[in-house]
Structure formats: C-alpha cells, structure tokens
Design an enzyme around this catalytic site. Structure first.
Site, PDB file in Angstrom:
ATOM      1  N   TYR A  54      -6.776  86.201  35.494  1.00 63.00           N
ATOM      2  CA  TYR A  54      -6.751  86.956  36.685  1.00 63.00           C
ATOM      3  C   TYR A  54      -5.532  88.092  36.508  1.00 63.00           C
ATOM      4  O   TYR A  54      -4.325  87.237  36.491  1.00 63.00           O
ATOM      5  CB  TYR A  54      -6.469  86.142  37.936  1.00 63.00           C
ATOM      6  CG  TYR A  54      -7.578  85.031  38.177  1.00 63.00           C
ATOM      7  CD1 TYR A  54      -8.944  85.466  37.661  1.00 63.00           C
ATOM      8  CD2 TYR A  54      -7.249  84.230  39.108  1.00 63.00           C
ATOM      9  CE1 TYR A  54      -9.985  84.377  37.929  1.00 63.00           C
ATOM     10  CE2 TYR A  54      -8.321  83.093  39.467  1.00 63.00           C
ATOM     11  CZ  TYR A  54      -9.469  83.192  38.731  1.00 63.00           C
ATOM     12  OH  TYR A  54     -10.698  82.356  39.149  1.00 63.00           O
ATOM     13  N   LEU A 204     -17.835  81.953  50.668  1.00 65.80           N
ATOM     14  CA  LEU A 204     -18.258  83.063  51.606  1.00 65.80           C
ATOM     15  C   LEU A 204     -19.139  84.158  50.867  1.00 65.80           C
ATOM     16  O   LEU A 204     -19.271  85.182  51.625  1.00 65.80           O
ATOM     17  CB  LEU A 204     -17.041  83.703  52.183  1.00 65.80           C
ATOM     18  CG  LEU A 204     -16.195  82.852  53.046  1.00 65.80           C
ATOM     19  CD1 LEU A 204     -14.973  83.507  53.442  1.00 65.80           C
ATOM     20  CD2 LEU A 204     -17.150  82.150  54.548  1.00 65.80           C
TER      21      LEU A 204
END
Length: 326
Positions: A54, A204
């Site tokens: 990341y 989500l």
C-alpha cells in the site's frame, strides 16, 4: 467495543483497514488519517490492517507513526507477497519464497517502527512456491519472535489445509459483504473446520453499499475503483446503483445508514468474523463503529439478502481475479 476471537487472537469486533489512507481512493491527508487511527483506538478498535504494497510502503510508515505511543493498544496486521514494479506501479507480481519473506518482514518491521508484527499475512498465494515453503518461512519468523500469528489472504480451501498443517493459521483475510459471498461455498467451511478466524475486507462493497455513489462522477479524482473494480465500470455501475438504493431505503426505515446495515450483516455472520471497513476520515469511522452494536433479526437478514442480489460485474478484472481463492 465487544471483542471477538480469531483462533487464539482476541481483537475488537471491528477493525480498521488503512489502505485508502495512502493510495487508491483519491486524495490523502496524513494528518486526518492519523487522527482517524487514534479515534479508532479510542473507540475500541484494536486490529489495524496495512500491507507493504500500500503506497507502496508509505502506508506502513503512516500506521507506524500513528501507533508509536500506543503500541500496547494495537493488534498490528500487515502483509507481504504482492510485488510492485517501481517503473510501473500498476503492475503486480506475487512472491512467496522463503528469502523474499525474510527480507519483506525485516523491511516491514523497520517501516512500522516495531519489534514484532502481531498478525502477518501472505497477501496472495504464489503459484510458483509450495505453500509449505511459504508457511515454513513464516513459522521461522514466529520462532524468532518477529511475528506472533500467521494469516493468509485470498487463499483457496486446499491451500488453507496444507498451510495449517505446517503451522496454525490464525486468520484468513478475504472479501466478504452482502454482494461478495463466494467464500461461503468452499473456503468458509474449511476455515471453520480448522478453527481459523475470518477477517472480512471490503465489507461495504468498496463503498458502493453505503449509497454514496449515484453516478461515476461521484468517484474522487484519482480514484482507482473505476479501473480495478468491474462493479464501478460503465454499464455495471448503473445497474448496481439500483441495488444500493434498495439498501438505502431499507436502512432509512430502520433509522440507520445503508453502510451500517451492510456492516451489521457482516457482523452477523459469526463470532469468528471481524470486518475491517476502511476509511481515512473520522466522520465515516464513527458511523462504521456504531454498526458493531446494531442487532439484526432473522427477518432483517432475509430481507437484506433478498434486496442485495449478485451485482453486475465480478469483484476484480480477470488478471486480479486469478489470484483470489488460490
């Protein structure tokens, strides 16, 4: 916050995914990200999730700075195995050989500024390296005190069995949400048979299930979801908005947000499941944390699952999809 057990590792019932604080989801703000991490810890979150890829690398540095004076409050999880090309940051490779693992761990420890990693995952399974070699090298890190618990991410059922025979696997990180449920057929039964906890990322639907996106123009500048996520692609997006709208209407009837309803569904999957919704803002963090205490009835669950069918588009494009459940 209540706690849950990932095999023998106790963590807050909801964790925090830190990836978007450094890359992929538009503009970043390190100051707000650090404040969000601190607010999460204050709210009972203990599991913080990052990875060496990341940024690349910058997210581990950010997380390390944020927890420097709070290390004892944190169950720190990071990952190795996805290799990015400096000349082409969008290119991806996978490595799981022993030499690479040892070097990757040392680099992560340095960036994080810690002397051990609580939960160390193989980010993606390397098809060219036997899982026995990979987990054997990870087990050596446990023996050396550099790692406390081992995890796999997006591993297939047979790989999980072979890995766990070498060293106990504490957690499997995999995508799981109302509209991503492929692990339920083969992977989940094996994980539960072996006592392996589930860390659910993208609970989500990468933000889609919150109802925040009504058109592709709502994606922030520099956001990579339209390039890497088929469900955000033109054509699929418009169909999936209708699903998000149904979820939002159901949430409004219950006096909660669509995101809270979607997160509560993941929480309902079992006491061995810990979702790690990602956010880089305290506003969304507070909303997510409230979902951990939202109880759903059997009738609620049936209605939710009926309202959120399989979406248009796979969860990844073919090249990335080939590295999942492997």
């Amino acid at each position: 916050m209540k706690t849950r057990l990932l095999r023998d590792l106790r963590v807050g019932a909801q964790g925090l995914g830190c990836m978007g604080m450094s890359e992929f989801y538009g503009k970043t703000d390190d100051t707000e990200s650090v404040a969000t991490i601190h607010a999460a810890l204050d709210g009972g979150v203990t599991l913080l999730d990052t990875a060496d890829m990341y940024g690349p690398h910058t997210n581990e540095v950010l997380v390390g700075k944020a927890i420097a004076d709070r290390r004892d409050q944190v169950v720190l999880a990071t990952k190795f195995g996805i290799v990015r090309d400096p000349a082409n940051p969008m290119a991806r490779g996978v490595r799981g050989d022993a030499d690479y693992i040892r070097a990757a761990c040392e680099a992560s420890l340095k960036r994080l500024g810690v002397d051990h990693i609580d939960l160390y995952y193989q980010h993606r399974v390397d098809p060219d390296t036997p899982i026995e070699e990979t987990v054997g090298a990870m087990a050596e890190l446990v023996s050396a005190g550099k790692v406390r618990h081992l995890g796999l991410s997006e591993a297939g059922a047979e790989t999980i069995r072979r890995a766990n025979a070498v060293h106990p696997i504490t957690a499997l990180q995999t995508e799981w949400s109302l509209w991503t449920r492929d692990l339920e057929d083969e992977v989940l039964p094996v994980a539960r048979e072996l006592g392996i906890g589930i860390v659910a990322y993208s609970p989500l639907g990468r933000g889609f299930l919150t109802g925040r996106f009504t058109s592709r123009a709502d994606l922030p500048e520099g956001d990579m979801r339209d390039k890497f996520q088929p469900r955000f692609a033109e054509g699929n997006f418009e169909e999936n908005v209708a699903i998000a709208e149904r979820l939002r209407a159901m949430a409004a009837e219950r006096g909660v947000t669509a995101g809270q309803l979607a997160l509560a569904w993941v929480h309902s999957r079992g006491e061995d499941v810990v979702p790690i919704p990602g956010t880089k803002r305290r506003t969304y963090l507070a909303e997510n944390l409230a979902a951990a205490d939202l109880a759903l009835t059997p009738e609620d669950l049936k209605a939710l699952e009926a309202a959120v069918p399989t979406p248009a588009g796979a969860r990844y494009f073919p090249e990335s999809l080939s590295t999942t459940n492997r």
